[in-house]
Motif scaffolding. Structure first.
Motif, PDB file in Angstrom:
ATOM      1  N   GLU A 182      10.937  16.531  51.614  1.00  0.00           N
ATOM      2  CA  GLU A 182       9.543  16.433  51.188  1.00  0.00           C
ATOM      3  C   GLU A 182       8.591  16.661  52.361  1.00  0.00           C
ATOM      4  O   GLU A 182       7.580  17.353  52.247  1.00  0.00           O
ATOM      5  N   SER A 183       8.950  16.090  53.506  1.00  0.00           N
ATOM      6  CA  SER A 183       8.085  16.203  54.689  1.00  0.00           C
ATOM      7  C   SER A 183       8.059  17.634  55.225  1.00  0.00           C
ATOM      8  O   SER A 183       7.005  18.138  55.622  1.00  0.00           O
ATOM      9  N   TYR A 184       9.217  18.289  55.253  1.00  0.00           N
ATOM     10  CA  TYR A 184       9.246  19.698  55.678  1.00  0.00           C
ATOM     11  C   TYR A 184       8.380  20.560  54.757  1.00  0.00           C
ATOM     12  O   TYR A 184       7.672  21.471  55.207  1.00  0.00           O
ATOM     13  N   LEU A 185       8.440  20.277  53.458  1.00  0.00           N
ATOM     14  CA  LEU A 185       7.652  21.064  52.508  1.00  0.00           C
ATOM     15  C   LEU A 185       6.160  20.861  52.723  1.00  0.00           C
ATOM     16  O   LEU A 185       5.377  21.823  52.698  1.00  0.00           O
ATOM     17  N   ILE A 186       5.749  19.607  52.928  1.00  0.00           N
ATOM     18  CA  ILE A 186       4.325  19.333  53.180  1.00  0.00           C
ATOM     19  C   ILE A 186       3.878  20.040  54.451  1.00  0.00           C
ATOM     20  O   ILE A 186       2.802  20.657  54.498  1.00  0.00           O
ATOM     21  N   LEU A 187       4.707  19.974  55.506  1.00  0.00           N
ATOM     22  CA  LEU A 187       4.384  20.628  56.769  1.00  0.00           C
ATOM     23  C   LEU A 187       4.220  22.135  56.565  1.00  0.00           C
ATOM     24  O   LEU A 187       3.219  22.737  56.976  1.00  0.00           O
ATOM     25  N   ALA A 188       5.207  22.757  55.916  1.00  0.00           N
ATOM     26  CA  ALA A 188       5.188  24.213  55.762  1.00  0.00           C
ATOM     27  C   ALA A 188       4.044  24.682  54.870  1.00  0.00           C
ATOM     28  O   ALA A 188       3.343  25.653  55.191  1.00  0.00           O
TER      29      ALA A 188
ATOM     30  N   LYS B 210       7.117  14.168  62.301  1.00  0.00           N
ATOM     31  CA  LYS B 210       8.265  14.960  62.748  1.00  0.00           C
ATOM     32  C   LYS B 210       8.636  14.608  64.189  1.00  0.00           C
ATOM     33  O   LYS B 210       9.818  14.478  64.541  1.00  0.00           O
ATOM     34  N   GLU B 211       7.631  14.444  65.019  1.00  0.00           N
ATOM     35  CA  GLU B 211       7.891  14.049  66.414  1.00  0.00           C
ATOM     36  C   GLU B 211       8.523  12.666  66.485  1.00  0.00           C
ATOM     37  O   GLU B 211       9.409  12.411  67.304  1.00  0.00           O
ATOM     38  N   THR B 212       8.082  11.770  65.617  1.00  0.00           N
ATOM     39  CA  THR B 212       8.596  10.400  65.619  1.00  0.00           C
ATOM     40  C   THR B 212      10.043  10.348  65.146  1.00  0.00           C
ATOM     41  O   THR B 212      10.903   9.693  65.760  1.00  0.00           O
ATOM     42  N   LEU B 213      10.336  11.063  64.055  1.00  0.00           N
ATOM     43  CA  LEU B 213      11.668  10.969  63.445  1.00  0.00           C
ATOM     44  C   LEU B 213      12.671  11.916  64.090  1.00  0.00           C
ATOM     45  O   LEU B 213      13.876  11.625  64.116  1.00  0.00           O
ATOM     46  N   GLY B 214      12.208  13.050  64.585  1.00  0.00           N
ATOM     47  CA  GLY B 214      13.120  14.088  65.057  1.00  0.00           C
ATOM     48  C   GLY B 214      13.404  15.085  63.960  1.00  0.00           C
ATOM     49  O   GLY B 214      13.323  14.761  62.761  1.00  0.00           O
TER      50      GLY B 214
ATOM     51  N   SER C  46       1.958  15.272  59.316  1.00  0.00           N
ATOM     52  CA  SER C  46       3.340  15.762  59.219  1.00  0.00           C
ATOM     53  C   SER C  46       3.924  16.024  60.606  1.00  0.00           C
ATOM     54  O   SER C  46       5.087  15.692  60.882  1.00  0.00           O
ATOM     55  N   LYS C  47       3.116  16.613  61.489  1.00  0.00           N
ATOM     56  CA  LYS C  47       3.604  16.882  62.856  1.00  0.00           C
ATOM     57  C   LYS C  47       3.909  15.586  63.605  1.00  0.00           C
ATOM     58  O   LYS C  47       4.936  15.480  64.302  1.00  0.00           O
ATOM     59  N   ARG C  48       3.022  14.590  63.446  1.00  0.00           N
ATOM     60  CA  ARG C  48       3.260  13.301  64.106  1.00  0.00           C
ATOM     61  C   ARG C  48       4.543  12.662  63.599  1.00  0.00           C
ATOM     62  O   ARG C  48       5.357  12.154  64.378  1.00  0.00           O
TER      63      ARG C  48
END
Length: 545
Positions: A174-180, A163-167, A159-161
């Motif tokens: 969905e991605s924010y939820l998985i990260l959190a 986020k860095e790629t997309l901004g 998820s962190k990778r």
């Protein structure tokens, strides 16, 4: 071609789906007709025939390669069959033809509780990832699967990778939820809160983000901030109601009962369309504040799907308040049609658990006075009469029920077993039980009765055969008592193993304890205060001749 279509439609409207499917599939094959293959696929889906869905969608993909639906259907079939390589090939073909593969997320949701299917999805995605390293859907899906499988470190890292790629602004909900959630599972509570606060900036007023954000804040004891987020939202009315239910429920979970009551008083329950749920929450808040009497009154306002749960909860609280005499009149006032009789049975079980067989009998009798044809109530009262030492009443009621439903295996078995217990009419009892067994040979209670009857008749080998079968189906303490007794004479060690396993399931069953004490007075019973995981498996059963 028109004739073939008309024949297919005629078959379809007559309900002959197989013939309609074949007509459309043949037409699609012969004429390369997309409408026909689409109709064939629709029919296969309606039939829920996996083979036909695969056949039709495969043909569709040979005729057209830029439509999402055949890829989605075919991929679902491959995952169902655990064919990860075939699933990968479908996704690869979709990507080669520039078809979006967002349907993989739907497939993960559908199979979230099916470990083998999830493994197959993950394998197909990871095989594809090497060729499409920058595909966002693959990254999100793999992170989600890692989370589902409990690999929170992997889910967090991917998820962190991403986020860095997309901004931050392009990172999806969905991605924010998985990260959190991954951060929260790894005890990074404040980081999880920051992730959801950031998500709420880019995805404003989203229920899926606000609900866990408020929950994480409460976990971190940031009650005032959680209240601020709750009050400042601008959700649509329906989602706002859902957020209220979620948040107030969380407040109760973390024992913030006064705040929960304050927020509840601000709501107009009827206007939300979910009044029963709010009555239930308020009642629980009052209960936690030692105001169960007021909570009972609120529970009794419920009228919808929560009516049964609310009545059960109210009855439980009335026992705690020492007001159990109020329960039966309340229940009968809330039973307004025969379909509601499950409520009577449920409260009857509560009375039994509390040792008030008299109240259980009163409730069942009151229900039968109104609903004279309620056989389920009459059957329960017959069994209750046995518990109360009135087995002649049990025989009378069961005989009456059998006169109404002579092929009901439950009634036949219950009467047969009653006769085994209390009379010497063993042949009559076995006739009833054998008839029940002929109707339903898979019911462990019936199989147990058959085995026990053979034991009483002295047919020990047959008794062990049936009792072993019953025990393999259901680890019930009474079956364990019977099985152990049948084994005792020739194989006491195995009998002891069966009894120990039965005691692991229920230590205070009278028939089981009495059987053991009668046959093996030196048996060491487990300590009631210590209940470790059972060390016993079915080895005792497997070794039984």
């Amino acid at each position: 071609m028109l004739k073939q279509m008309l024949v297919a439609e005629f078959n379809l409207h007559r309900g002959n789906l197989n013939a309609a499917y074949k007509s459309y599939l043949t037409l699609a094959q012969e004429e390369q007709n997309l409408t026909a293959v689409s109709r064939a696929t629709d029919i296969a889906v309606a039939m829920n025939n996996l083979f036909l869905i695969e056949q039709a969608s495969t043909l569709w993909l040979t005729l057209e390669n830029n439509e999402v639906r055949p890829y989605k259907l075919n991929y679902a079939i491959q995952i169902n069959y655990l064919k990860s390589e075939a699933g990968r090939d479908i996704l690869q073909k979709a990507l080669e033809n520039q078809v979006e593969i967002r349907f993989i997320h739907e497939e993960i949701n559908k199979n979230a509780r099916k470990p083998e299917q999830i493994d197959s999805i993950k394998e197909s995605l990871e095989q594809l990832k090497a060729d499409y390293p920058t595909n966002v859907d693959l990254d999100v899906a793999i992170a989600r699967i890692n989370f589902l499988q409990g690999d929170f470190d992997a889910a967090l890292a991917s998820s962190k990778r991403l986020k860095e790629t997309l901004g931050d602004d392009k990172f999806g909900i969905e991605s924010y939820l998985i990260l959190a959630f991954s951060q929260n599972q790894n005890d990074q509570h404040k980081e999880a809160i920051k992730s959801l606060e950031q998500a709420s900036q880019y995805h404003k007023d989203t229920l899926r983000i606000l609900t866990p954000l408020l929950n994480f804040l409460l976990q971190d004891d940031q009650v005032e901030l959680s209240k601020q987020y709750y009050r400042d939202h601008s959700l649509a009315p329906q989602e706002s109601t859902q957020l209220s239910l979620n948040y107030i429920g969380q407040l109760l979970e973390y024992k913030h009962n006064e705040l929960a009551l304050t927020l509840l008083k601000e709501l107009d329950y009827p206007s939300t369309g979910l009044a029963d749920q709010f009555y239930y929450l308020e009642a629980n808040a009052l209960s936690q504040l030692n105001k169960k009497e007021d909570g009972v009154e609120l529970l009794l306002k419920t009228t919808g799907p929560l009516k049964l749960n609310a009545t059960e909860q109210a009855a439980s609280w009335l026992y705690e308040l020492g007001q159990e005499s109020r329960i039966n009149p309340i229940v009968m006032s809330r039973v307004n049609e025969q379909q509601n009789l499950d409520m009577v049975l449920s409260i009857c079980f509560l009375h039994e658990d509390e040792g008030r067989l008299d109240l259980a009998d009163q409730l069942l009798t009151s229900a039968l006075d109104i609903y004279k044809n309620a056989n389920s109530i009459r059957y329960k009262r017959a069994l209750l009469a046995d518990q109360r030492g009135l087995w002649l009443e049990t025989e009378k009621e069961l005989s009456y029920l059998i006169s109404l439903e002579p092929e009901n295996p439950q009634y036949l078995n219950a009467l047969g077993y009653t006769l085994l217990q209390y009379t010497k009419r063993l042949d009559e009892a076995m006739q009833l039980i054998e008839k029940a067994y002929q109707i339903n040979a898979d019911d462990p209670a019936i199989i147990d009765s058959l085995g026990w009857g053979h034991f009483l008749l002295g047919n020990n080998d047959q008794a062990i055969f049936y009792l072993k079968k019953a025990w393999s189906l259901l680890k019930d303490p009474e079956i364990g008592a019977h099985f152990g007794e049948a084994l005792w004479q020739k194989n006491p060690e195995q009998a002891n193993l069966i009894w120990r396993q039965a005691l692991d399931n229920e230590q205070n069953h009278d028939t089981l304890k009495d059987t053991i004490k009668r046959l093996n007075p030196s048996f060491e019973f487990p300590n009631n205060d210590i209940q470790p995981p059972s060390p016993y498996t079915d080895v005792a059963q497997d070794q039984t001749p």
